[in-house]
Write an enzyme that holds these catalytic residues in place. Sequence first.
Site, PDB file in Angstrom:
ATOM      1  N   THR A 279     -25.629  36.946  31.507  1.00 51.09           N
ATOM      2  CA  THR A 279     -25.208  35.513  30.671  1.00 51.09           C
ATOM      3  C   THR A 279     -25.333  34.508  31.707  1.00 51.09           C
ATOM      4  O   THR A 279     -25.714  34.662  33.107  1.00 51.09           O
ATOM      5  CB  THR A 279     -23.860  35.671  30.123  1.00 51.09           C
ATOM      6  OG1 THR A 279     -23.739  34.442  29.322  1.00 51.09           O
ATOM      7  CG2 THR A 279     -22.833  36.011  30.954  1.00 51.09           C
TER       8      THR A 279
ATOM      9  N   LYS B  82     -29.743  33.855  33.451  1.00 50.26           N
ATOM     10  CA  LYS B  82     -30.637  34.447  32.509  1.00 50.26           C
ATOM     11  C   LYS B  82     -32.043  34.120  32.553  1.00 50.26           C
ATOM     12  O   LYS B  82     -32.907  34.747  32.379  1.00 50.26           O
ATOM     13  CB  LYS B  82     -30.298  33.855  30.910  1.00 50.26           C
ATOM     14  CG  LYS B  82     -29.106  34.350  30.175  1.00 50.26           C
ATOM     15  CD  LYS B  82     -28.780  33.590  29.118  1.00 50.26           C
ATOM     16  CE  LYS B  82     -28.563  34.399  27.910  1.00 50.26           C
ATOM     17  NZ  LYS B  82     -28.651  33.832  26.435  1.00 50.26           N
TER      18      LYS B  82
ATOM     19  N   ASP C 266     -31.564  37.718  22.145  1.00 50.41           N
ATOM     20  CA  ASP C 266     -31.174  36.365  21.481  1.00 50.41           C
ATOM     21  C   ASP C 266     -31.744  36.337  19.970  1.00 50.41           C
ATOM     22  O   ASP C 266     -31.484  35.800  19.032  1.00 50.41           O
ATOM     23  CB  ASP C 266     -31.159  35.368  22.487  1.00 50.41           C
ATOM     24  CG  ASP C 266     -30.035  35.403  23.525  1.00 50.41           C
ATOM     25  OD1 ASP C 266     -29.066  36.043  23.115  1.00 50.41           O
ATOM     26  OD2 ASP C 266     -30.325  34.862  24.364  1.00 50.41           O
TER      27      ASP C 266
ATOM     28  N   GLY D 284     -32.516  19.888  18.765  1.00 48.28           N
ATOM     29  CA  GLY D 284     -32.171  20.270  20.205  1.00 48.28           C
ATOM     30  C   GLY D 284     -33.486  20.996  20.833  1.00 48.28           C
ATOM     31  O   GLY D 284     -34.329  21.571  19.998  1.00 48.28           O
ATOM     32  N   ALA D 285     -33.488  20.785  22.032  1.00 46.32           N
ATOM     33  CA  ALA D 285     -34.900  21.425  22.612  1.00 46.32           C
ATOM     34  C   ALA D 285     -34.580  21.982  23.905  1.00 46.32           C
ATOM     35  O   ALA D 285     -35.737  22.136  24.675  1.00 46.32           O
ATOM     36  CB  ALA D 285     -35.955  20.330  22.779  1.00 46.32           C
ATOM     37  N   GLY D 286     -33.341  22.568  23.987  1.00 47.35           N
ATOM     38  CA  GLY D 286     -33.021  23.068  25.542  1.00 47.35           C
ATOM     39  C   GLY D 286     -33.511  24.636  25.619  1.00 47.35           C
ATOM     40  O   GLY D 286     -34.334  25.151  24.753  1.00 47.35           O
ATOM     41  N   GLY D 287     -33.053  25.462  26.513  1.00 44.78           N
ATOM     42  CA  GLY D 287     -33.236  26.847  26.751  1.00 44.78           C
ATOM     43  C   GLY D 287     -33.099  27.787  25.495  1.00 44.78           C
ATOM     44  O   GLY D 287     -33.850  28.619  25.229  1.00 44.78           O
ATOM     45  N   ALA D 288     -32.108  27.404  24.657  1.00 49.56           N
ATOM     46  CA  ALA D 288     -31.943  28.255  23.681  1.00 49.56           C
ATOM     47  C   ALA D 288     -32.864  28.251  22.415  1.00 49.56           C
ATOM     48  O   ALA D 288     -33.124  29.433  21.983  1.00 49.56           O
ATOM     49  CB  ALA D 288     -30.425  27.910  22.945  1.00 49.56           C
TER      50      ALA D 288
ATOM     51  N   LEU E  32     -26.105  27.493  16.724  1.00 49.75           N
ATOM     52  CA  LEU E  32     -26.054  28.544  17.703  1.00 49.75           C
ATOM     53  C   LEU E  32     -24.607  28.784  18.475  1.00 49.75           C
ATOM     54  O   LEU E  32     -24.518  29.797  19.029  1.00 49.75           O
ATOM     55  CB  LEU E  32     -27.170  28.276  18.638  1.00 49.75           C
ATOM     56  CG  LEU E  32     -28.663  28.150  18.116  1.00 49.75           C
ATOM     57  CD1 LEU E  32     -29.855  28.190  19.105  1.00 49.75           C
ATOM     58  CD2 LEU E  32     -29.052  29.356  17.073  1.00 49.75           C
TER      59      LEU E  32
ATOM     60  N   GLY F 270     -22.664  30.484  15.233  1.00 46.19           N
ATOM     61  CA  GLY F 270     -23.498  31.483  15.893  1.00 46.19           C
ATOM     62  C   GLY F 270     -22.898  32.619  16.375  1.00 46.19           C
ATOM     63  O   GLY F 270     -23.134  33.421  16.984  1.00 46.19           O
TER      64      GLY F 270
HETATM   65  P1  ATR Z   1     -29.218  25.292  26.065  1.00 44.22           P
HETATM   66  O1  ATR Z   1     -29.833  26.450  26.817  1.00 44.22           O
HETATM   67  O2  ATR Z   1     -27.973  25.635  25.589  1.00 44.22           O
HETATM   68  O3  ATR Z   1     -30.286  25.096  24.848  1.00 44.22           O
HETATM   69  P2  ATR Z   1     -29.875  23.017  27.479  1.00 44.22           P
HETATM   70  O4  ATR Z   1     -31.178  23.455  28.214  1.00 44.22           O
HETATM   71  O5  ATR Z   1     -29.166  22.124  28.337  1.00 44.22           O
HETATM   72  O6  ATR Z   1     -28.913  24.064  26.703  1.00 44.22           O
HETATM   73  O7  ATR Z   1     -30.313  21.994  26.241  1.00 44.22           O
HETATM   74  C1  ATR Z   1     -29.107  21.224  25.696  1.00 44.22           C
HETATM   75  C2  ATR Z   1     -29.684  20.519  24.515  1.00 44.22           C
HETATM   76  O8  ATR Z   1     -28.598  19.889  23.834  1.00 44.22           O
HETATM   77  C3  ATR Z   1     -30.832  19.498  24.743  1.00 44.22           C
HETATM   78  O9  ATR Z   1     -31.797  19.509  23.654  1.00 44.22           O
HETATM   79  C4  ATR Z   1     -30.097  18.362  24.854  1.00 44.22           C
HETATM   80  O10 ATR Z   1     -30.787  16.901  24.374  1.00 44.22           O
HETATM   81  P3  ATR Z   1     -31.575  16.270  25.577  1.00 44.22           P
HETATM   82  O11 ATR Z   1     -32.655  17.158  26.086  1.00 44.22           O
HETATM   83  O12 ATR Z   1     -32.136  14.714  25.039  1.00 44.22           O
HETATM   84  O13 ATR Z   1     -30.604  16.070  26.613  1.00 44.22           O
HETATM   85  C5  ATR Z   1     -28.868  18.431  23.788  1.00 44.22           C
HETATM   86  N1  ATR Z   1     -27.689  17.627  23.962  1.00 44.22           N
HETATM   87  C6  ATR Z   1     -26.980  17.831  24.791  1.00 44.22           C
HETATM   88  N2  ATR Z   1     -25.870  16.721  24.403  1.00 44.22           N
HETATM   89  C7  ATR Z   1     -26.212  16.066  23.394  1.00 44.22           C
HETATM   90  C8  ATR Z   1     -25.735  14.861  22.760  1.00 44.22           C
HETATM   91  N3  ATR Z   1     -24.427  14.311  23.040  1.00 44.22           N
HETATM   92  N4  ATR Z   1     -26.567  14.411  21.643  1.00 44.22           N
HETATM   93  C9  ATR Z   1     -27.753  14.817  21.312  1.00 44.22           C
HETATM   94  N5  ATR Z   1     -28.262  15.736  21.938  1.00 44.22           N
HETATM   95  C10 ATR Z   1     -27.304  16.728  22.932  1.00 44.22           C
END
Ligand code: ATR
Length: 270
Positions: A62, A66, A102, A126-130, A214, A238
């Site tokens: 975790t 990861k 996952d 959202g477009a982060g790692g998850a 999630l 999630g």
């Molecule tokens: P994870 O691995 O959990 O996906 P991450 O890679 O840090 O985490 O990605 C976080 C996501 O949450 C991103 O899509 C981020 O948007 P930005 O790329 O524009 O920063 C989104 N996010 C985090 N806080 C946010 C908020 N207050 N409002 C909108 N989007 C948010």
Amino acid sequence: MTDRYAVIGHPIAHSKSPLIHAQFARETGQDLAYDAVDVEPEMLPFALRQLHDEGYRGLNVTLPHKTEVAQLCVGVSERAQQAGAVNTLLRVDGGWQGDNTDGDGFWRDLTRLGIGVAGRRVLIVGAGGAVRGILGPLLAARPALLVVSNRNPWKPEALAEQFKEVGSVVPRTHLALKGDRYDLIVNATSAGLSGAMPRLPGQLLADGGACYDLSYGAAFAPFRDWATAQKAAIVADGLGMLVEQAASAFEIWRGVRPPTAGVLQALRAA
Ligand code: ATR
């Protein structure tokens, strides 16, 4: 000798994995031990070697390891490469084989909830790692449309480029969603951790649509409230995905898929 397994992370005290796997072991009549091991980032290579030397048969991985752990595996599955992350390690001769459950856990939880994807319009917020971990199973289910929206527009664009061989991912900013309708909206942002909800245009959810987050626990509250206000037919956190991804890891290690309903019930009651 009892077979040993562990979850590694930093911090690790909060992990629900020991509880989950202990119950899986009881429910399938398997004799195993499962520990939580705190591993600081700079100690990761050393810890992996040590746990291998000590005879551990499998590990869950975790945060924050990861991504890094993939470089330290003797081999990595295709789905883990696609996800850009490893959450499950299987002991092999000379090291660890990396996998990622996952996406499978997410898919199984959607199925459990009766949320369909084939021919439906799906939005991931959202477009982060998850997100990388869930795009493979979603595309495989052949949605009519799969949109990824984010505050920061280059992240969905990069995902669309990464997955172009697998299927079509349409990148958008949240604002550009105005006027769209979706059958399934998945919250994959970490906004809920700070009690926030991304700013989305109104009326994004089609009649009878479903909303899935999630995250779980307190982080789920802002999206749950938003989804409820949108009159979603299904509003899910999630926690089911957490249990299903653990069950998939257990299956890789033990060759038997544990039942998940009892564990999910126990977590909800706790
Ligand atoms: P994870 O691995 O959990 O996906 P991450 O890679 O840090 O985490 O990605 C976080 C996501 O949450 C991103 O899509 C981020 O948007 P930005 O790329 O524009 O920063 C989104 N996010 C985090 N806080 C946010 C908020 N207050 N409002 C909108 N989007 C948010």
